[in-house]
Design an enzyme around this catalytic site. Sequence first.
Site, PDB file in Angstrom:
ATOM      1  N   ALA A  15       0.843  -1.203   0.000  1.00  0.00           N
ATOM      2  CA  ALA A  15       0.000   0.000   0.000  1.00  0.00           C
ATOM      3  C   ALA A  15       0.877   1.251   0.000  1.00  0.00           C
ATOM      4  O   ALA A  15       0.539   2.273  -0.610  1.00  0.00           O
ATOM      5  CB  ALA A  15      -0.922  -0.005   1.210  1.00  0.00           C
ATOM      6  N   ARG A  16       2.021   1.156   0.666  1.00  0.00           N
ATOM      7  CA  ARG A  16       2.952   2.298   0.707  1.00  0.00           C
ATOM      8  C   ARG A  16       3.493   2.583  -0.698  1.00  0.00           C
ATOM      9  O   ARG A  16       3.550   3.725  -1.138  1.00  0.00           O
ATOM     10  CB  ARG A  16       4.091   1.981   1.678  1.00  0.00           C
ATOM     11  CG  ARG A  16       5.114   3.090   1.831  1.00  0.00           C
ATOM     12  CD  ARG A  16       6.050   2.824   2.997  1.00  0.00           C
ATOM     13  NE  ARG A  16       5.318   2.865   4.257  1.00  0.00           N
ATOM     14  CZ  ARG A  16       5.169   1.831   5.087  1.00  0.00           C
ATOM     15  NH1 ARG A  16       5.717   0.669   4.798  1.00  0.00           N
ATOM     16  NH2 ARG A  16       4.492   1.951   6.209  1.00  0.00           N
ATOM     17  N   SER A  35      -7.297   0.760   8.278  1.00  0.00           N
ATOM     18  CA  SER A  35      -6.800  -0.516   8.778  1.00  0.00           C
ATOM     19  C   SER A  35      -7.775  -0.959   9.862  1.00  0.00           C
ATOM     20  O   SER A  35      -8.512  -0.136  10.408  1.00  0.00           O
ATOM     21  CB  SER A  35      -5.402  -0.334   9.375  1.00  0.00           C
ATOM     22  OG  SER A  35      -5.012  -1.498  10.078  1.00  0.00           O
ATOM     23  N   TYR A  57     -12.859  -0.507   8.153  1.00  0.00           N
ATOM     24  CA  TYR A  57     -13.153  -0.354   6.725  1.00  0.00           C
ATOM     25  C   TYR A  57     -14.508   0.310   6.473  1.00  0.00           C
ATOM     26  O   TYR A  57     -14.699   0.995   5.464  1.00  0.00           O
ATOM     27  CB  TYR A  57     -13.111  -1.716   6.021  1.00  0.00           C
ATOM     28  CG  TYR A  57     -11.761  -2.393   6.094  1.00  0.00           C
ATOM     29  CD1 TYR A  57     -10.589  -1.652   6.239  1.00  0.00           C
ATOM     30  CD2 TYR A  57     -11.649  -3.776   6.012  1.00  0.00           C
ATOM     31  CE1 TYR A  57      -9.344  -2.272   6.316  1.00  0.00           C
ATOM     32  CE2 TYR A  57     -10.414  -4.406   6.078  1.00  0.00           C
ATOM     33  CZ  TYR A  57      -9.273  -3.649   6.234  1.00  0.00           C
ATOM     34  OH  TYR A  57      -8.049  -4.258   6.303  1.00  0.00           O
ATOM     35  N   LYS A  96      -3.329  -8.471  -6.435  1.00  0.00           N
ATOM     36  CA  LYS A  96      -3.451  -9.840  -6.906  1.00  0.00           C
ATOM     37  C   LYS A  96      -3.205 -10.802  -5.748  1.00  0.00           C
ATOM     38  O   LYS A  96      -2.498 -10.421  -4.833  1.00  0.00           O
ATOM     39  CB  LYS A  96      -2.462 -10.060  -8.046  1.00  0.00           C
ATOM     40  CG  LYS A  96      -1.106  -9.769  -7.546  1.00  0.00           C
ATOM     41  CD  LYS A  96      -0.048  -9.529  -8.521  1.00  0.00           C
ATOM     42  CE  LYS A  96       1.218  -9.364  -7.761  1.00  0.00           C
ATOM     43  NZ  LYS A  96       1.190  -9.080  -6.354  1.00  0.00           N
ATOM     44  N   ASP A 177       1.055 -15.865  -4.746  1.00  0.00           N
ATOM     45  CA  ASP A 177       1.923 -14.695  -4.600  1.00  0.00           C
ATOM     46  C   ASP A 177       2.800 -14.431  -5.814  1.00  0.00           C
ATOM     47  O   ASP A 177       3.053 -13.289  -6.163  1.00  0.00           O
ATOM     48  CB  ASP A 177       2.808 -14.859  -3.367  1.00  0.00           C
ATOM     49  CG  ASP A 177       2.273 -14.068  -2.181  1.00  0.00           C
ATOM     50  OD1 ASP A 177       3.087 -13.501  -1.454  1.00  0.00           O
ATOM     51  OD2 ASP A 177       1.040 -14.006  -2.009  1.00  0.00           O
TER      52      ASP A 177
END
Length: 320
Positions: A15-16, A35, A57, A96, A177
Amino acid sequence: YDMLRIGIMGTGNIARKFSQAATLVDDVCIAGAASKDPDRARQWATAENVDNYYGNYEDLLSDPSIDLIYIATTNNFHYENIKQCLAANKHVICEKPLTMTLAHAEEVTSLAKSKGLFLMEAMWSRFLPKSSVTRRWVLEGRIGTVRLAQATIGWVADRRINARVFDPELGGGALYDLGVYPIDLITYYTGQEIQDVQSLIQLSDTGIDESISLDLVLDSCFANAQCSVAAKMPEDAYLYGDRGYIRIPKLHFGTSAYLYDLNDQLVESFEGENINGFVYEIQEAVQCIQNGQLESSIAPHSMSLKSAEIYDACLEELRK
């Protein structure tokens, strides 16, 4: 939209990177971050110079000023989070894998279409300049008919730092992943569809696929992709044709591509600039939303559905 206002769901490292890329894109701003842990949301928002933060959220989703949500939660939550965002009438870019099963992927893509909302899996590597150059070379016939392709992607994950990767409950494993990259990139580079897949899997003691070898049958070529969270690999891809071949260093994040003839002579090379690669996928989302498109032509729903179909085929035994 004059300015597309993005909310971030899940405040980890990815996210950063997304947030930092957004500062380089016109017509967007990161308007808030959420968060499940209020302290974590506050610290993250402060560090990233984001004005608003939410300790859950629901508050993020009920903010009427936010147009699009970027989902950066763990894999097991993507399906649920996408549904929450669409229910709140927000456009979505989701990390993803979009979802972990084909049934879930079909459900969320149909839901997005029925609500007239944009939904895209964040397959950022498809948008890299070197990816479009590679695709162009192939489609122009520069290496002739593609007969074979290879890709590797793997590193040795640290169990303390990357505990998530080894946790089946969190959607861990090499295929979710890492395998998603060669699956989505080989199809993009070659402009071909996957017709069949076979897999060999090595399990970790926690029950996830720690190394996986995929044999893919495409329209004119066979492709082999090897992925691992237990072995270091060079992470390069090769496309082999009857007139030459292409080497793509650092398959999923690199900036270069090299075209060779039948005598191993370098015919053409591409060297892109080294910027935060998430910029290109954000630009695509902005453009699609401004043009009223519900999906990206570069990372369409069909891409995500095909990947999910492959997860089902390969991981069926593990899920029992």
